[in-house]
Design an enzyme around this catalytic site. Sequence first.
Site, PDB file in Angstrom:
ATOM      1  N   TRP A 138       0.801  -1.055  -0.266  1.00 10.11           N
ATOM      2  CA  TRP A 138       0.015  -0.066  -0.100  1.00 10.11           C
ATOM      3  C   TRP A 138       1.075   1.158   0.291  1.00 10.11           C
ATOM      4  O   TRP A 138       2.086   1.542   0.595  1.00 10.11           O
ATOM      5  CB  TRP A 138      -0.758   0.299   1.160  1.00 10.11           C
ATOM      6  CG  TRP A 138      -1.751   1.469   1.432  1.00 10.11           C
ATOM      7  CD1 TRP A 138      -3.137   0.753   0.844  1.00 10.11           C
ATOM      8  CD2 TRP A 138      -1.427   2.689   1.799  1.00 10.11           C
ATOM      9  NE1 TRP A 138      -3.125   2.148   1.113  1.00 10.11           N
ATOM     10  CE2 TRP A 138      -2.928   3.390   2.278  1.00 10.11           C
ATOM     11  CE3 TRP A 138      -0.630   2.952   2.537  1.00 10.11           C
ATOM     12  CZ2 TRP A 138      -2.510   4.475   2.052  1.00 10.11           C
ATOM     13  CZ3 TRP A 138      -0.507   4.149   3.047  1.00 10.11           C
ATOM     14  CH2 TRP A 138      -1.768   5.617   3.347  1.00 10.11           C
ATOM     15  N   SER A 168       4.706  -5.964   2.497  1.00 10.31           N
ATOM     16  CA  SER A 168       3.680  -5.632   3.360  1.00 10.31           C
ATOM     17  C   SER A 168       2.200  -5.730   2.849  1.00 10.31           C
ATOM     18  O   SER A 168       1.918  -7.173   3.447  1.00 10.31           O
ATOM     19  CB  SER A 168       3.639  -4.082   3.011  1.00 10.31           C
ATOM     20  OG  SER A 168       3.232  -2.951   4.327  1.00 10.31           O
ATOM     21  N   ALA A 184       8.476  -7.940   5.003  1.00 11.04           N
ATOM     22  CA  ALA A 184       7.504  -6.674   6.259  1.00 11.04           C
ATOM     23  C   ALA A 184       6.494  -6.838   5.950  1.00 11.04           C
ATOM     24  O   ALA A 184       5.217  -6.127   5.668  1.00 11.04           O
ATOM     25  CB  ALA A 184       8.461  -5.878   5.505  1.00 11.04           C
ATOM     26  N   ASP A 195      11.979  -1.454  11.093  1.00  6.37           N
ATOM     27  CA  ASP A 195      10.859  -1.528  10.196  1.00  6.37           C
ATOM     28  C   ASP A 195      10.001  -1.011  10.530  1.00  6.37           C
ATOM     29  O   ASP A 195       9.850  -0.815  11.895  1.00  6.37           O
ATOM     30  CB  ASP A 195      10.621  -2.776   9.640  1.00  6.37           C
ATOM     31  CG  ASP A 195       9.051  -2.801   9.098  1.00  6.37           C
ATOM     32  OD1 ASP A 195       8.312  -1.903   9.342  1.00  6.37           O
ATOM     33  OD2 ASP A 195       9.115  -3.422   7.993  1.00  6.37           O
ATOM     34  N   HIS A 204      10.708  -0.761   6.112  1.00  5.88           N
ATOM     35  CA  HIS A 204      10.348  -1.547   5.443  1.00  5.88           C
ATOM     36  C   HIS A 204      10.338  -1.618   4.117  1.00  5.88           C
ATOM     37  O   HIS A 204      10.046  -2.560   3.703  1.00  5.88           O
ATOM     38  CB  HIS A 204       9.079  -0.443   6.014  1.00  5.88           C
ATOM     39  CG  HIS A 204       7.342  -0.950   5.781  1.00  5.88           C
ATOM     40  ND1 HIS A 204       7.366  -2.616   6.276  1.00  5.88           N
ATOM     41  CD2 HIS A 204       6.603  -0.620   4.740  1.00  5.88           C
ATOM     42  CE1 HIS A 204       5.843  -2.920   5.321  1.00  5.88           C
ATOM     43  NE2 HIS A 204       5.821  -1.568   4.453  1.00  5.88           N
TER      44      HIS A 204
END
Length: 279
Positions: A32, A98, A125, A230, A259
């Site tokens: 995102w 992510s 991550a 992160d 991250h």
Amino acid sequence: MTSTVTTKDGVSIFFKDWGPKDAQPIMFHHGWPLSSDDWDAQLLFFLQHGFRVVAHDRRGHGRSQQVSDGHDMDHYAADAAAVAEHLNLRGAVHIGHSTGGGEVARYVAKYGIPQGRVAKAVLVAAVPPIMAKTEAYPNGLPISVFDGFRKGTADNRAQFFRDVAAGPFYGFNREGAKVYPGVIDNWWRQGMMGSAKAHYEGIKAFSETDQTADLKAMTVPTLVLAGDDDQVVPYHQGAELQAKLLPNPTLKIYPGFPHGMLTTHADVINPDLLAFVRG
């Protein structure tokens, strides 16, 4: 051949499909609020090593259709499945960063393993099992963190995206960090290509979706990677819990990595990904 596929609910999803069609496929799932462009360093690296690489833009993101609905993990996984089925990917390795890691977990559990399409998975991550604090996960982040993301996206998305990229995402806010203005600009460019509604509603998807069951169902070998600096997805809540829930995990934590380490430290991460894919 067109570079889009239409999902069962009528949404046009953009994808890239590069390299030999008879080579082992690797499919990449972005975070995102980005797009498949965030995987440039990995796509070119794996192409150079003879793989077929596939990456798509999530609905409402990048060049995919800016639809009103379906900004949740179930639709994200179904859209990824539509791409994999359209290209008839078999024995694929699915790599997610992510929010894309949540997408991979839901896809592999719900489609990839049942359809026999997936060989391995990588979570980088990644957000599972859940980012927000719940009774089951009392060490999660307070919902106020994600309310702040919503406020930033709704009030001034352009400035919020600039601040995220220039600050915590790549660790550029750390003392002594080497800052790459082009990386910040590229993050902002990718984000602003997408739909504000998709980004706003996607915050709930990446923060409040409990994916415990997805992780437990991922029986394929799964590599879990995270940086211990992160600032977006704390590795204690993400990677370490993933390794406890996955049936067949390999965990690696990188000291000091942020991250966005797939971009800032591609020279380290890419060879590790290659070793896992080939292993």
